[in-house]
Design a protein around this motif. Structure first.
Motif, mmCIF file in Angstrom:
data_model
loop_
_atom_site.group_PDB
_atom_site.id
_atom_site.type_symbol
_atom_site.label_atom_id
_atom_site.label_comp_id
_atom_site.label_asym_id
_atom_site.label_seq_id
_atom_site.Cartn_x
_atom_site.Cartn_y
_atom_site.Cartn_z
ATOM 1 N N TYR A 740 15.594 18.421 0.345
ATOM 2 C CA TYR A 740 14.231 18.378 -0.501
ATOM 3 C C TYR A 740 13.200 19.494 0.335
ATOM 4 O O TYR A 740 12.446 20.047 -0.380
ATOM 5 C CB TYR A 740 13.795 16.947 -0.855
ATOM 6 C CG TYR A 740 12.509 16.904 -1.961
ATOM 7 C CD1 TYR A 740 12.379 17.668 -2.861
ATOM 8 C CD2 TYR A 740 11.607 15.952 -1.547
ATOM 9 C CE1 TYR A 740 11.457 17.479 -3.691
ATOM 10 C CE2 TYR A 740 10.408 15.840 -2.255
ATOM 11 C CZ TYR A 740 10.376 16.465 -3.432
ATOM 12 O OH TYR A 740 9.334 16.458 -4.168
ATOM 13 N N TYR A 741 13.056 19.060 1.435
ATOM 14 C CA TYR A 741 11.947 19.942 2.185
ATOM 15 C C TYR A 741 12.154 21.441 2.189
ATOM 16 O O TYR A 741 11.108 22.174 1.992
ATOM 17 C CB TYR A 741 11.758 19.435 3.586
ATOM 18 C CG TYR A 741 11.627 18.033 3.781
ATOM 19 C CD1 TYR A 741 10.936 17.143 3.055
ATOM 20 C CD2 TYR A 741 12.108 17.363 5.217
ATOM 21 C CE1 TYR A 741 10.694 15.785 2.888
ATOM 22 C CE2 TYR A 741 11.782 15.942 5.378
ATOM 23 C CZ TYR A 741 11.033 15.038 4.347
ATOM 24 O OH TYR A 741 10.956 13.891 4.444
ATOM 25 N N LEU A 742 13.479 21.855 2.009
ATOM 26 C CA LEU A 742 13.553 23.277 2.013
ATOM 27 C C LEU A 742 13.300 23.846 0.916
ATOM 28 O O LEU A 742 13.215 25.076 0.683
ATOM 29 C CB LEU A 742 15.217 23.466 2.665
ATOM 30 C CG LEU A 742 15.480 23.150 4.053
ATOM 31 C CD1 LEU A 742 16.874 23.581 4.170
ATOM 32 C CD2 LEU A 742 14.577 24.095 5.014
ATOM 33 N N CYS A 743 13.255 22.906 -0.148
ATOM 34 C CA CYS A 743 12.965 23.488 -1.420
ATOM 35 C C CYS A 743 11.222 23.903 -1.426
ATOM 36 O O CYS A 743 10.811 24.377 -2.514
ATOM 37 C CB CYS A 743 13.111 22.452 -2.622
ATOM 38 S SG CYS A 743 14.981 22.372 -2.932
ATOM 39 N N HIS A 744 10.448 23.562 -0.487
ATOM 40 C CA HIS A 744 9.210 23.651 -0.624
ATOM 41 C C HIS A 744 8.668 24.963 0.380
ATOM 42 O O HIS A 744 7.558 25.210 0.400
ATOM 43 C CB HIS A 744 8.296 22.686 0.103
ATOM 44 C CG HIS A 744 8.402 21.482 -0.780
ATOM 45 N ND1 HIS A 744 9.466 20.450 -0.909
ATOM 46 C CD2 HIS A 744 7.450 20.688 -1.619
ATOM 47 C CE1 HIS A 744 9.354 19.596 -1.785
ATOM 48 N NE2 HIS A 744 7.894 19.591 -2.130
ATOM 49 N N VAL A 745 9.692 25.893 0.824
ATOM 50 C CA VAL A 745 9.414 26.902 1.670
ATOM 51 C C VAL A 745 9.755 28.016 1.266
ATOM 52 O O VAL A 745 9.879 29.011 2.092
ATOM 53 C CB VAL A 745 9.915 26.400 3.263
ATOM 54 C CG1 VAL A 745 9.084 25.513 3.849
ATOM 55 C CG2 VAL A 745 11.309 26.215 3.296
ATOM 56 N N TYR A 746 10.182 28.193 0.053
ATOM 57 C CA TYR A 746 10.384 29.667 -0.662
ATOM 58 C C TYR A 746 9.244 30.359 -0.631
ATOM 59 O O TYR A 746 7.988 29.975 -0.925
ATOM 60 C CB TYR A 746 10.801 29.331 -2.096
ATOM 61 C CG TYR A 746 11.246 30.635 -2.832
ATOM 62 C CD1 TYR A 746 12.290 31.399 -2.208
ATOM 63 C CD2 TYR A 746 10.472 30.859 -3.899
ATOM 64 C CE1 TYR A 746 12.685 32.650 -2.914
ATOM 65 C CE2 TYR A 746 10.841 32.299 -4.610
ATOM 66 C CZ TYR A 746 11.870 33.088 -4.305
ATOM 67 O OH TYR A 746 12.424 34.167 -5.000
ATOM 68 N N ALA A 747 9.236 31.641 0.162
ATOM 69 C CA ALA A 747 7.753 32.254 0.748
ATOM 70 C C ALA A 747 6.991 32.658 -0.345
ATOM 71 O O ALA A 747 5.696 32.802 -0.184
ATOM 72 C CB ALA A 747 8.435 33.260 1.320
ATOM 73 N N SER A 748 7.583 33.104 -1.601
ATOM 74 C CA SER A 748 6.664 33.657 -2.731
ATOM 75 C C SER A 748 6.245 32.692 -3.792
ATOM 76 O O SER A 748 5.804 33.008 -5.048
ATOM 77 C CB SER A 748 7.341 34.826 -3.189
ATOM 78 O OG SER A 748 8.559 34.371 -4.079
ATOM 79 N N ALA A 749 6.355 31.298 -3.585
ATOM 80 C CA ALA A 749 6.128 30.235 -4.513
ATOM 81 C C ALA A 749 5.223 29.383 -4.087
ATOM 82 O O ALA A 749 5.017 29.069 -2.796
ATOM 83 C CB ALA A 749 7.408 29.507 -4.915
ATOM 84 N N THR A 750 4.295 28.728 -4.797
ATOM 85 C CA THR A 750 3.285 27.478 -4.447
ATOM 86 C C THR A 750 3.653 26.478 -5.409
ATOM 87 O O THR A 750 2.837 25.673 -6.027
ATOM 88 C CB THR A 750 1.793 28.132 -4.714
ATOM 89 O OG1 THR A 750 1.647 28.494 -6.168
ATOM 90 C CG2 THR A 750 1.350 29.191 -3.990
ATOM 91 N N ARG A 751 5.213 26.120 -5.105
ATOM 92 C CA ARG A 751 5.650 24.978 -5.714
ATOM 93 C C ARG A 751 7.007 24.938 -5.203
ATOM 94 O O ARG A 751 7.611 25.788 -4.707
ATOM 95 C CB ARG A 751 5.710 25.195 -7.503
ATOM 96 C CG ARG A 751 6.592 26.369 -7.691
ATOM 97 C CD ARG A 751 6.310 26.700 -9.292
ATOM 98 N NE ARG A 751 6.779 25.620 -9.994
ATOM 99 C CZ ARG A 751 6.148 25.114 -11.225
ATOM 100 N NH1 ARG A 751 5.030 25.526 -11.429
ATOM 101 N NH2 ARG A 751 6.589 23.905 -11.831
ATOM 102 N N ALA A 752 7.378 23.518 -5.309
ATOM 103 C CA ALA A 752 8.906 23.179 -4.793
ATOM 104 C C ALA A 752 9.811 23.852 -5.795
ATOM 105 O O ALA A 752 9.631 23.726 -7.234
ATOM 106 C CB ALA A 752 9.230 21.733 -5.007
ATOM 107 N N VAL A 753 10.818 24.541 -5.351
ATOM 108 C CA VAL A 753 11.656 25.280 -6.220
ATOM 109 C C VAL A 753 13.056 24.379 -6.503
ATOM 110 O O VAL A 753 13.093 23.422 -6.052
ATOM 111 C CB VAL A 753 12.105 26.666 -5.834
ATOM 112 C CG1 VAL A 753 10.936 27.469 -5.787
ATOM 113 C CG2 VAL A 753 12.666 26.759 -4.282
#
Length: 814
Positions: A740-753
């Motif tokens: 879940y945490y790694l869903c929050h560090v997608y570089a070009s998004a300002t949302r959990a993917v």
């Protein structure tokens, strides 16, 4: 028992085989009451033990008949079937397969025109998506054994189909909408020649499509599956063949034999076999044929619009099909299910889940923390990136011939201000103004235009005198410019190792803060910066590499293109900076053939990042795109390859023990959906809240579902995680939280993917494999691969053509 149909019906024509067996059971009801269950291929299940081994004849017309013979093989234990339905004891996979066939049998017969695997479709409410295609709604159903019951997974689905009707009309629509811009007509079809690009496109589009004909001679094959197109023939009316020892053209034959006039003798025709040629004007495409090749962007957009439904609407549609007036699944009336005493509850099951709290998102230390609401956050004006990059020099080139220079310069000025605001340091010598390097590019000479800009924008190193290219080049493209973008990306990714950021016309002109932020996030990631991270991951990922890997395949009917294997690997303890690799392998091979070497290269990149002063204790692999039937292969082959790389590391670094391995499969292509029971458990889109985890009632002990993202439109799809290896002995909760945490560090998004960033990155690298191939070689490679179709695939030629990225230690693929 096995089924032998003569003449043999190819597996791709399972619809015809179902028609044959269905008519046979109707005509010989005394032997088939209750009716037998047929898989559409070579297996039939019956409760009768005395089905005669005689040859049955099924006749559709005087000239269309089939002979069928049954051979007993083995008996399925009825108790095993009853136990499976009651979920008592260990469930045999063969019994689950039989249950699958039983529940599918009635709808497969009822909707025989469009059945594929576990789904059936209807043309009711179809939508034209352009390019000679229509989209049909359908329903998916699958038996799923769980820890305490057997459930049927039901979902809505959508599929592209060939548009039924006159072949000429479909051909005109395809050549007009299928990636072309100028409208086409019948005259254009008459002028097509085999050496033209559109001829080759049309032939690939139509090859294998089943047609019927308006010619009276074709009455013997108009019924059922028709005939398959083997290829195209130029000027079909003038095509010459021998008839009773004398040369004759097709139009002469039609005039003499049927008093039929050919209206378009110079138009293409279709080839059915070595001898049969039919002009296109007499051909009609049969109803219910799936399109299995790649869609163009406009078609994909139309498909998404058609398949997107709010959660409550999707649930109501499914419940209506199961228990409504139409009863599309026939659960209550299916004699196949009644024969085994099988009943299905039409009430959706209720399951328990839990929601993982949203983590803290860290930007630059000292800046205010951001509030996460429904998995989303807003990068405000006072927020600086966690690790801003540095831009020594940058430049802009625009290939949009309609661009307004003042508007373009205004965008560049706003982008410059936004980059500074995000904390990115920019050389003061490159402030937008009269001396800023901005140049118009020639769309027909993309590489030459970029080379010209490079010469203008490069600077010289004071110490070595070496030419230093710009840190980033911003490329302004027309609104539709796929070919220009391929050339730009190949030039930057492979030829010159320069980061490029493309911006499309239609977006930059009215760029608001949100759009500028998005461009800035991509630029920072491409120049080596870090946008944000989750502090909670640092403790979990000390001395750890996080890997994402994926394999993408050409369309099922395409065998002249390779499969693409990708791997991305983190080189920091926040899992935010990644290196990327790409390799090609034989078409439609799922197992990554050279994973050992790819993992070894990732380990070396990790060592170089830390100057080989930090050991590696743990390797976490998120593997995308593996189907349930391939888990064992992946366990044996891919995990085996990774172990070889880890053993090599241990030997060379003289480590006392191997680094530990965690291997997790992440599956996105499934039909499990969750619907909130009440508005309190829903986000603003009507979907379940982000962070929802289901790990008990639908699972088998080592897997879980995680819906990590907030809904935008339609019904959110959770990702399915299957843990194949867990050397660290982490609890399932720890693995869920890390995922879940790694869903929050997608570089070009300002949302959990919707799935972890490394999986997303691996998927992107596969999708952008074409940027690693010289665009001028693509047609040559396709033609070489087509020429050896049926023989050995020219893998070495593709391997030489696919070049590595010179900037692979950055997120160049965003």
């Amino acid at each position: 028992m096995t089924v032998q149909i003569s003449p043999e019906i190819p597996s791709k024509f399972s619809r015809r085989a179902r028609e044959v067996i269905n008519q046979l059971q109707t005509e010989h009801a005394s032997h088939f009451t209750p009716r037998a269950v047929y898989d559409g291929g070579a297996i039939l299940y019956s409760t009768h033990r005395d089905i005669p081994t005689q040859v049955f004849t099924v006749q559709f017309s005087p000239r269309l008949l089939h002979q069928v013979r049954f051979t007993p093989v083995k008996q399925v234990d009825p108790n095993a079937l009853r136990s499976a339905v009651a979920n008592k004891g260990r469930i045999d996979i063969s019994v689950v397969t039989l249950l699958q066939l039983i529940v599918r049998q009635a709808p497969s017969i009822r909707h025989v025109n469009a059945v594929r695997a576990r789904s059936f479709y209807s043309n009711k409410g179809e939508r034209d998506i352009g390019g000679g295609l229509v989209a049909w709604h359908g329903f998916f159903q699958s038996i799923r054994p769980t820890m305490n019951k057997i459930v049927i997974n039901i979902d809505t689905t959508t599929a592209p189909m060939y548009k039924p009707g006159p072949l000429i009309q479909v051909a005109v629509e395809f050549l007009t909408d299928g990636g072309n811009t100028q409208p086409k007509n019948i005259r254009y079809l008459e002028a097509l020649t085999p050496d033209s690009v559109d001829w080759r496109k049309l032939e690939r589009f139509l090859k294998g499509v089943r047609i019927t004909t308006t010619l009276p001679s074709a009455s013997k094959w108009k019924r059922g599956t028709g005939k398959s197109i083997k290829g195209l023939v130029s000027q079909a009316g003038l095509y010459e063949f021998n008839k009773d020892g004398r040369p004759m053209t097709v139009q002469q034959y039609l005039r003499e034999q049927y008093n039929t006039r050919t209206n378009y003798p110079r138009m293409f025709g279709i080839k059915l076999n070595k001898d049969a040629v039919i002009p296109a004007e007499y051909c009609e495409i049969l109803l219910g044929q799936f399109f299995k090749k790649n869609l163009v962007e406009s078609q994909r957009t139309a498909m998404v619009k058609m398949s997107t439904r709010k959660p409550i609407d999707r649930l109501n549609t499914i419940q209506g099909a199961v228990a409504g007036q139409d009863q599309l699944f026939d659960y209550a009336s299916s004699d196949f299910m009644q024969a085994v005493g099988m009943q299905v509850s039409t009430t959706p099951i209720t399951i328990q889940g839990q929601v993982i709290p949203s983590p803290e998102i860290q930007f630059k230390k000292g800046t205010p923390s951001l509030r996460i609401r429904e998995g989303k956050w807003n990068v405000r004006g006072d927020i600086q990136l966690a690790l801003p990059g540095r831009i020594f020099s940058w430049a802009v080139i625009y290939f949009d011939q309609n661009a307004s220079r003042p508007v373009l310069e205004g965008f560049i000025t706003k982008l410059h201000g936004n980059l500074l605001q995000r904390g990115i340091a920019i050389n003061p010598a490159y402030v937008p103004g009269p001396n800023f390097p901005i140049q118009i590019g020639n769309p027909h000479q993309v590489s030459q235009s970029l080379e010209s800009l490079l010469a203008q924008a490069s600077s010289s190193d004071k110490n070595s005198g070496r030419s230093i290219p710009p840190t980033i080049i911003v490329v302004i493209l027309p609104s539709s410019a796929a070919q220009i973008k391929k050339q730009v990306k190949y030039w930057g990714t492979v030829t010159k190792s320069v980061a490029t950021q493309c911006v499309k016309a239609g977006k930059y002109e009215k760029a608001n803060d949100q759009y500028l932020n998005n461009v800035a996030l991509k630029i920072n990631a491409k120049i080596g910066g870090v946008n944000c991270y989750v502090p909670l991951t640092e403790k979990l990922l000390t001395k750890t590499i996080v890997v994402g890997c994926d394999v993408s395949h050409p369309a099922p009917s395409v065998d002249n293109r390779p499969s693409i294997a990708s791997l991305v690997a983190s080189v920091d303890d926040k899992a935010t900076v990644y290196t990327a690799q790409i390799q090609v392998q034989e078409p439609h091979v799922e197992i990554i053939q050279n994973l050992r070497d790819m993992v070894w290269e990732a380990i070396k990149d990790y060592g170089q990042k830390y100057n080989f002063k930090q050991t590696l204790d743990h390797l976490i692999v998120f593997r995308d795109g593996v189907s349930e039937g391939e888990y064992d292969q992946v366990s044996q082959q891919e995990i085996g390859q990774i172990e070889v790389a880890l053993k090599r590391l241990a030997a060379e670094a003289k480590m006392p023990q191997l680094p530990k391995l965690t291997f997790i499969i992440v599956t996105k292509r499934h039909h499990v959906r969750f619907f909130p029971q009440s508005p309190q458990g829903a986000d603003s889109s009507g979907n379940c809240l982000p962070g929802l985890v289901v790990d008990k009632e639908l699972n088998q002990g080592r897997d879980f579902y995680l819906q990590s993202h907030s809904g935008i439109i339609g019904t959110s799809r959770p990702s399915h995680y299957i843990v194949l290896r867990n050397d660290m002995n982490w609890s399932i909760q720890q693995i869920q939280e890390l995922s879940y945490y790694l869903c929050h560090v997608y570089a070009s998004a300002t949302r959990a993917v919707s799935f972890p960033a490394p999986v997303y990155y691996a998927d992107l690298v596969c999708a952008k494999a074409e940027y690693h191939i010289d665009p001028s070689q693509c047609d040559q490679l396709d033609n070489a691969s087509t020429a050896v179709s049926g023989g050995e695939f020219p893998l070495k030629e593709w391997q030489r053509a696919v070049r590595p990225s010179g900037i692979r230690r950055s997120l160049y693929f965003l």
